[in-house]
Enzyme design. Structure first.
Site, PDB file in Angstrom:
ATOM      1  N   SER A 202      60.101  58.196  78.062  1.00  0.00           N
ATOM      2  CA  SER A 202      59.619  59.336  77.276  1.00  0.00           C
ATOM      3  C   SER A 202      58.838  60.341  78.120  1.00  0.00           C
ATOM      4  O   SER A 202      58.521  61.427  77.645  1.00  0.00           O
ATOM      5  CB  SER A 202      58.749  58.839  76.123  1.00  0.00           C
ATOM      6  OG  SER A 202      57.683  58.036  76.613  1.00  0.00           O
TER       7      SER A 202
ATOM      8  N   TYR B 210      59.605  44.932  65.652  1.00  0.00           N
ATOM      9  CA  TYR B 210      59.413  43.627  65.010  1.00  0.00           C
ATOM     10  C   TYR B 210      58.024  43.109  65.310  1.00  0.00           C
ATOM     11  O   TYR B 210      57.367  43.500  66.276  1.00  0.00           O
ATOM     12  CB  TYR B 210      60.460  42.613  65.499  1.00  0.00           C
ATOM     13  CG  TYR B 210      60.005  41.980  66.772  1.00  0.00           C
ATOM     14  CD1 TYR B 210      60.131  42.654  67.971  1.00  0.00           C
ATOM     15  CD2 TYR B 210      59.337  40.768  66.747  1.00  0.00           C
ATOM     16  CE1 TYR B 210      59.618  42.119  69.127  1.00  0.00           C
ATOM     17  CE2 TYR B 210      58.826  40.224  67.910  1.00  0.00           C
ATOM     18  CZ  TYR B 210      58.967  40.900  69.085  1.00  0.00           C
ATOM     19  OH  TYR B 210      58.438  40.374  70.225  1.00  0.00           O
TER      20      TYR B 210
ATOM     21  N   TYR C 103      62.722  46.748  74.249  1.00  0.00           N
ATOM     22  CA  TYR C 103      62.242  46.188  75.512  1.00  0.00           C
ATOM     23  C   TYR C 103      63.051  46.847  76.633  1.00  0.00           C
ATOM     24  O   TYR C 103      63.775  46.195  77.379  1.00  0.00           O
ATOM     25  CB  TYR C 103      62.415  44.668  75.559  1.00  0.00           C
ATOM     26  CG  TYR C 103      61.500  43.886  74.639  1.00  0.00           C
ATOM     27  CD1 TYR C 103      60.399  44.491  74.049  1.00  0.00           C
ATOM     28  CD2 TYR C 103      61.724  42.542  74.377  1.00  0.00           C
ATOM     29  CE1 TYR C 103      59.558  43.773  73.209  1.00  0.00           C
ATOM     30  CE2 TYR C 103      60.880  41.814  73.539  1.00  0.00           C
ATOM     31  CZ  TYR C 103      59.801  42.444  72.962  1.00  0.00           C
ATOM     32  OH  TYR C 103      58.970  41.717  72.143  1.00  0.00           O
TER      33      TYR C 103
HETATM   34  C1  LIG Z   1      51.851  46.856  74.958  1.00  0.00           C
HETATM   35  C2  LIG Z   1      53.173  46.906  74.246  1.00  0.00           C
HETATM   36  C3  LIG Z   1      53.392  46.061  73.167  1.00  0.00           C
HETATM   37  C4  LIG Z   1      54.604  46.092  72.474  1.00  0.00           C
HETATM   38  N1  LIG Z   1      54.768  45.257  71.401  1.00  0.00           N
HETATM   39  C5  LIG Z   1      55.924  45.314  70.692  1.00  0.00           C
HETATM   40  C6  LIG Z   1      56.119  44.502  69.537  1.00  0.00           C
HETATM   41  O1  LIG Z   1      55.255  43.709  69.146  1.00  0.00           O
HETATM   42  N2  LIG Z   1      57.290  44.613  68.868  1.00  0.00           N
HETATM   43  C7  LIG Z   1      58.272  45.481  69.276  1.00  0.00           C
HETATM   44  O2  LIG Z   1      59.293  45.559  68.594  1.00  0.00           O
HETATM   45  N3  LIG Z   1      58.114  46.254  70.362  1.00  0.00           N
HETATM   46  C8  LIG Z   1      56.973  46.194  71.073  1.00  0.00           C
HETATM   47  N4  LIG Z   1      56.822  47.002  72.170  1.00  0.00           N
HETATM   48  C9  LIG Z   1      57.911  47.909  72.534  1.00  0.00           C
HETATM   49  C10 LIG Z   1      57.829  49.187  71.717  1.00  0.00           C
HETATM   50  O3  LIG Z   1      58.267  48.949  70.396  1.00  0.00           O
HETATM   51  C11 LIG Z   1      58.727  50.259  72.342  1.00  0.00           C
HETATM   52  O4  LIG Z   1      58.315  50.524  73.642  1.00  0.00           O
HETATM   53  C12 LIG Z   1      58.707  51.539  71.508  1.00  0.00           C
HETATM   54  O5  LIG Z   1      59.844  52.302  71.801  1.00  0.00           O
HETATM   55  C13 LIG Z   1      57.458  52.338  71.765  1.00  0.00           C
HETATM   56  O6  LIG Z   1      57.374  53.454  70.940  1.00  0.00           O
HETATM   57  P1  LIG Z   1      56.442  54.682  71.419  1.00  0.00           P
HETATM   58  O7  LIG Z   1      56.590  55.771  70.445  1.00  0.00           O
HETATM   59  O8  LIG Z   1      55.085  54.165  71.700  1.00  0.00           O
HETATM   60  O9  LIG Z   1      57.109  54.994  72.826  1.00  0.00           O
HETATM   61  P2  LIG Z   1      57.629  56.309  73.589  1.00  0.00           P
HETATM   62  O10 LIG Z   1      57.545  55.943  75.020  1.00  0.00           O
HETATM   63  O11 LIG Z   1      56.920  57.519  73.139  1.00  0.00           O
HETATM   64  O12 LIG Z   1      59.144  56.410  73.132  1.00  0.00           O
HETATM   65  C14 LIG Z   1      60.101  55.395  73.340  1.00  0.00           C
HETATM   66  C15 LIG Z   1      61.511  55.994  73.264  1.00  0.00           C
HETATM   67  O13 LIG Z   1      61.705  56.630  72.004  1.00  0.00           O
HETATM   68  C16 LIG Z   1      61.921  58.032  72.168  1.00  0.00           C
HETATM   69  N5  LIG Z   1      61.126  58.732  71.159  1.00  0.00           N
HETATM   70  C17 LIG Z   1      59.792  58.615  70.969  1.00  0.00           C
HETATM   71  N6  LIG Z   1      59.399  59.402  69.965  1.00  0.00           N
HETATM   72  C18 LIG Z   1      60.494  60.042  69.512  1.00  0.00           C
HETATM   73  C19 LIG Z   1      60.706  61.010  68.484  1.00  0.00           C
HETATM   74  N7  LIG Z   1      59.688  61.461  67.749  1.00  0.00           N
HETATM   75  N8  LIG Z   1      61.962  61.472  68.291  1.00  0.00           N
HETATM   76  C20 LIG Z   1      62.993  61.027  69.063  1.00  0.00           C
HETATM   77  N9  LIG Z   1      62.852  60.113  70.042  1.00  0.00           N
HETATM   78  C21 LIG Z   1      61.601  59.627  70.268  1.00  0.00           C
HETATM   79  C22 LIG Z   1      61.425  58.346  73.562  1.00  0.00           C
HETATM   80  O14 LIG Z   1      62.045  59.514  74.093  1.00  0.00           O
HETATM   81  C23 LIG Z   1      61.782  57.084  74.306  1.00  0.00           C
HETATM   82  O15 LIG Z   1      63.141  57.073  74.621  1.00  0.00           O
HETATM   83  C24 LIG Z   1      55.625  46.984  72.880  1.00  0.00           C
HETATM   84  C25 LIG Z   1      55.409  47.818  73.972  1.00  0.00           C
HETATM   85  C26 LIG Z   1      54.201  47.785  74.660  1.00  0.00           C
HETATM   86  C27 LIG Z   1      53.991  48.675  75.861  1.00  0.00           C
END
Ligand SMILES: Cc1cc2nc3c(=O)[nH]c(=O)nc-3n(C[C@H](O)[C@H](O)[C@H](O)COP(=O)(O)OP(=O)(O)OC[C@H]3O[C@@H](n4cnc5c(N)ncnc54)[C@H](O)[C@@H]3O)c2cc1C
Ligand SMILES: *[C@@H]1O[C@H](CO)[C@@H](O)[C@H](O)[C@H]1NC(C)=O
Ligand SMILES: *[C@@H]1O[C@H](CO)[C@@H](O)[C@H](O)[C@H]1NC(C)=O
Ligand SMILES: *[C@@H]1O[C@H](CO)[C@@H](O)[C@H](O)[C@H]1NC(C)=O
Ligand SMILES: *[C@@H]1O[C@H](CO)[C@@H](O)[C@H](O)[C@H]1NC(C)=O
Length: 543
Positions: free
Chosen positions: A125, A195, A481
């Site tokens: 992202s 999840y 992931y």
């Molecule tokens: C510490 C940690 C704990 C986690 N725990 C879990 C867990 O318990 N369960 C689980 O399922 N996953 C977990 N994850 C993984 C997490 O669900 C994914 O990394 C998720 O994609 C993060 O979403 P974000 O909006 O924070 O990430 P971002 O980095 O902002 O986005 C992730 C992806 O989605 C796209 N995106 C984001 N926002 C938008 C939008 N508004 N429109 C279109 N595309 C968009 C981005 O371009 C990128 O490709 C964890 C990750 C971390 C780092």
């Protein structure tokens, strides 16, 4: 500037160096300035003057650029001076800003990356090798909870912690099935499935989504009715980044009891750990849906009482019921665990959220914090297991873990609700037939390429070692992931469909082809590209 050296032999190379370096630096700077200037003009033309759009757009020369960029970097691996930086960051506060940003980024010929919570494990992202802008959605964080209708609208820049907090403010018997870490953003998490410990009772987050708002490649704001069921299907498990800019999801809230029970029980190799771990595979995916038992396997520094190197297995549980019934249930189904009443803690659902996420069930206010708990470099990988791993093979895995040193595993049980939702119901395909999902995990604090290579090598060797024990053809993976090792698409590739199919089959299995069709229909010119985007059908032209 220093005077050039007088030694005649060194003059020529020095001048050459000066010419080349100052020339190319100046060209980049001028190009960036003019990109910024013309982007700003485009944005100003398309937005209301009172919105002061120039205050919401950052170029690298803006003193706040670094802090805005770093605010939602969650992996130190992508926080270095050599990490590619965006040419512009846009921080919209209103939907028209997003609509204009899409139009004006297209006009500039740049790539647009959307960021919500910034938790992408590969930093997709906010990082790219191609010149890019970031559309940073952190201002879109409103949460409206409607208890009477058991529903809520959540904007993408809200965190899971904020969502859980807002639900618990209004009800102690409603919850939402989503991830454990409270700083994860709704945008990436929900679009990529999402999840947590309610998975076996209520499925993934995506299974509880009833409506959504998205801005498409033409700058049009769509909801479920106007986007149609194909696109609505795709943004439930197919990720958002290939299809547009998500603004918000409408979610259904789920019932939770007033009292839930949690526990953590740990064993090492001197405590019949292998028996316990083997049995976990038979019980955790089959037991009552009210029980989610995660197993954490950690190598490394731990030693047995005799001082021998060991691996530890911890079982962490969320049970939608009281401690007495849980102890009775597991006494029957899982005696190898040896659960005692004293191991159990009874609490409200929101306290259990805190216990899992922050290890402090009383600190509710911490759910509103966006501060990171620890800043590390990290890498994750994933697998699905469809048949129990035999005891002898588990012992081989423990030996490999001790030899390797740092890679840990999280085994997350499936079954329950995951067996009931058909694989094609949403874009998230990993349903009946899976016993559990493995997360491979490694983290480190040392900076530098040497540490990076060492730890990445460690987790990759472990992944390779696990090949015989996990799903095959395709070897499946969980998109949230994010793991670029399983394949990427090159920017501007003529082969994007074939390249995309490599990781697409792993993330989306039987749903990949339908995702490609949706992508081709909603974004035929492939404006919404990323290193692991859903490709368009072969023969379509890229921008
Ligand atoms: C510490 C940690 C704990 C986690 N725990 C879990 C867990 O318990 N369960 C689980 O399922 N996953 C977990 N994850 C993984 C997490 O669900 C994914 O990394 C998720 O994609 C993060 O979403 P974000 O909006 O924070 O990430 P971002 O980095 O902002 O986005 C992730 C992806 O989605 C796209 N995106 C984001 N926002 C938008 C939008 N508004 N429109 C279109 N595309 C968009 C981005 O371009 C990128 O490709 C964890 C990750 C971390 C780092
Ligand atoms: C990124 O670097 C900045 C400054 O060097 C630091 O303040 C911040 O904590 C770092 N973030 C991560 C996730 O490494
Ligand atoms: C609940 O939803 C229904 C249908 O969408 C709507 O008609 C009703 O007004 C809502 N109730 C409340 C209390 O908002
Ligand atoms: C391990 O299992 C054996 C055989 O079932 C049993 O005798 C022994 O007490 C167990 N050890 C521990 C530490 O639980
Ligand atoms: C939370 O509060 C309860 C009741 O006061 C207490 O028993 C428990 O130890 C507290 N938990 C933590 C982690 O401080």
């Amino acid at each position: 500037m220093k005077a050039p050296p007088t030694n005649i032999l060194s003059v020529v190379p020095f001048f050459l160096f000066l010419l080349i370096s100052s020339h190319s630096l100046a060209t980049v700077a001028v190009a960036d300035v003019s990109v910024y200037e013309s982007f700003l003009r485009c944005m100003e033309t398309n937005t209301a003057p009172e919105d002061k759009i120039s205050d919401l757009i950052y170029s690298p020369t803006n003193p706040s650029f670094n802090s805005v960029l770093q605010a939602y970097i969650r992996n130190a691996l992508f926080n270095t001076s050599s990490t590619p930086k965006p040419t512009i960051i846009i921080t919209p506060t209103k939907i028209p800003h997003i609509q204009s940003a899409i139009t004006c980024t297209k006009a500039a010929g740049y790539l647009l990356k959307t960021r919500s919570g910034g938790h992408d494990y590969e930093g997709l992202s906010y990082v790219s090798d191609s010149p890019f802008f970031i559309l940073d959605m952190f201002n879109f964080r409103s949460i409206e909870i409607d208890v009477a209708n058991k529903s809520g609208w959540v904007q993408v820049g809200a965190t899971l912690g904020e969502l859980y907090y807002r639900i618990s403010e209004k009800s102690n018997v409603l919850g939402f099935p989503a991830g454990v870490c409270p700083t994860v953003g709704v945008g990436g998490h929900v679009s990529g499935a999402g999840y947590g410990n309610l998975l076996r009772k209520y499925g993934v987050s995506t299974d509880n989504v009833v409506d959504a708002q998205i801005v498409d490649v033409n700058g049009k704001l769509l909801d479920r009715a106007s986007m149609g069921e194909d696109l609505f299907w795709a943004i439930r498990g197919g990720g958002g980044a290939s299809f547009g800019v998500l603004i918000a999801y409408k979610i259904g809230l789920v019932p939770v009891p007033e009292t839930v029970t949690v526990f953590r029980v740990e064993k090492d190799l001197e405590q019949n750990m292998t028996e316990m771990a083997y049995q976990w595979q038979l019980v955790a995916p089959k037991t009552t849906k009210d029980l989610f038992m995660r197993m954490l396997l950690q190598p490394g520094n731990s030693k047995t009482k005799k001082g021998e190197k060991t691996v530890t297995a911890s079982v962490l549980a969320e049970y939608l019921g009281n401690a007495d019934s849980l102890v009775a249930l597991l006494g029957k189904e899982f005696p190898e665990l040896g659960l005692k009443k004293e191991d159990c803690l009874e609490m409200s659902w929101i306290q259990s959220v805190l216990w899992w996420g922050l290890d402090d069930e009383n600190n509710t206010a911490a759910l509103l914090s966006r501060e990171l708990q620890s800043i590390k470099s990290g890498k994750r990988k994933s697998d699905y297991v469809v048949t129990p791993i035999p005891k002898a093979s588990l012992e081989g895995i423990w030996a490999k873990m001790m030899e390797s040193g740092k890679t840990g595993f999280v085994f997350n049980p499936y079954g329950g609700a995951m067996d009931e939702v058909p694989a094609a119901e949403t874009a998230f395909p990993h349903r009946a037939g899976n016993l559990y999902k493995i997360q491979y995990s490694i983290g480190w604090k040392e900076p530098g390429v040497e540490a990076e290579e060492k730890y990445l090598g460690d987790i990759r060797r472990m992944y390779s070692y696990m090949t015989p024990f996990v799903s095959k053809n395709p070897r499946r993976a969980y998109m949230n992931y994010r793991d670029l090792d399983i394949g990427t698409v090159k920017r501007g590739s003529k082969n994007s469909y074939a390249e995309g199919k490599v990781y697409g089959d792993k993330y989306f299995d039987g749903n990949f082809e339908r995702l490609v069709k949706v992508k081709t229909a909603v974004d035929p010119n492939y404006f919404f590209w990323n290193e692991q985007s859903v490709p368009v059908l072969p023969g379509k032209v890229e921008l």
